[in-house]
Design an enzyme around this catalytic site. Structure first.
Site: not given
Length: 342
Positions: A19, A136
């Site tokens: 992916l 984050d």
């Protein structure tokens, strides 16, 4: 080395396709041969398997996400180590990130942007209640899948940089910065190990700002200059870029992005309430809290014994970890600029 389709990870997860990858891990679509369901397998890069701090962050990601229990957080089925390396097994998501969406069309309609950030805040509220700060948040870590009414349903990814504020466990070295500077709060730039949930509130404000205006608050490519501006300057009001923006929504964004943590929304739940109130006032339906099909219950993945050293992998996210040297450089530049201004 990229795994081939058909390869079995830990003797159980059959690789379907690669992916993507990032600085730390690689992610594969796979089928769980035991349960017969599609999953995503995240493998730590082998060359990083001897880096204690990175391994701890990788393990922290699985631990943090599995504890939260919100449908707005990517579901973790388990984690372990195998001859292929350390891995995390996640629910397989079919869609794209908010970053992908913003590359295709920006700005977003204000009601769409507000609805997405409401979902982000719903997931954050659950995380913060457990003492987990993400640290984050950015469009690339927000994944959009089809929701029950066909609209986007938001999932928060990548808790690898997270901090357990109520456990005294900080993986950040003193003087190191963890995060993506464009979305980091001033206090996070100063010291990533001394932040609380309000730093995620700031990031949510930046994401909403960018989504409704199509612009980032500080369009600066130099990391040192960017850090200086975030710490010392207020960004242009969002209506600078979008004059038609409703003043009440602008006030929500500006409060979330206040440089003073005490002037922000003090919790994600408080900002969530403010945004929901704005949506309801304008007759915009609140986004659903759950998806049409309930997610499968988490399972513990048995850990296989590695043949040699614990293994490898990468990741579908980019976490910027700026070392002590970079922080000192930022501090020096900021000091020099302040002296120059004075």
């Amino acid at each position: 080395m990229e795994l081939e389709p058909g390869h079995l990870v830990a003797g159980r997860f059959r690789v379907v396709r690669f992916l993507g990858e990032g600085a730390v891990s690689a992610v594969y679509e796979a089928v769980d041969d035991v349960r017969g369901q599609h999953v995503a397998v995240k493998l730590l890069h082998r060359e990083l398997s001897q880096n204690t701090e990175i391994v701890q962050r990788f393990e922290r990601e699985a631990e943090a996400a599995s504890r939260i229990g919100s449908e707005h957080i990517v579901l973790v089925h388990g984690a372990g180590a195998s001859p292929e390396g350390r891995f995390i097994v996640l629910e397989y998501l079919d869609g794209g990130t908010l970053a992908d969406l913003l590359r295709k069309r920006r700005p977003l309609p204000v009601e769409e942007a507000a609805s997405l950030v409401v979902q982000l805040l719903a997931g954050l509220s659950k995380a913060h209640a457990l003492g987990i700060v993400h640290r984050d948040l950015k469009p690339a870590n927000l994944f959009l899948v089809p929701g029950p009414q066909g609209g986007p349903f938001l999932k928060i990814l990548d808790f690898g940089a997270s901090k357990l504020t109520n456990a005294g466990q900080a993986l950040t070295r003193t003087g190191a910065m963890v995060g993506t500077p464009m979305y980091m709060s001033p206090e996070q730039i100063r010291s990533s190990d001394k932040v609380d949930p309000r730093t995620d509130v700031y990031a949510a404000g930046v994401i909403l700002y960018e989504s409704v205006t199509g612009k980032v608050p500080f369009d600066v490519r130099n990391a040192v200059e960017l850090a200086f501006r975030v710490v010392s300057q207020d960004p242009p009001p969002p209506e600078t870029h979008l004059p038609s923006l409703d003043p009440e929504l602008s006030a929500v964004i500006r409060r979330a992005m206040s440089r003073d943590p005490d002037a922000r929304f003090q919790t994600a739940a408080e900002m969530h309430e403010a945004l929901c109130a704005w949506l309801q006032k304008h007759g915009i339906p609140l986004p659903p809290e759950t998806r049409a099909a309930p997610a499968a219950a988490p399972t513990v993945v048995p850990t296989a014994t590695p043949r040699a050293a614990p293994a490898a992998s990468r990741s579908v996210r980019l976490v910027v970890v700026i070392g002590l040297g970079a922080l000192l450089l930022v501090a020096a530049v900021v000091l020099a600029l302040y002296v120059g201004v004075g």
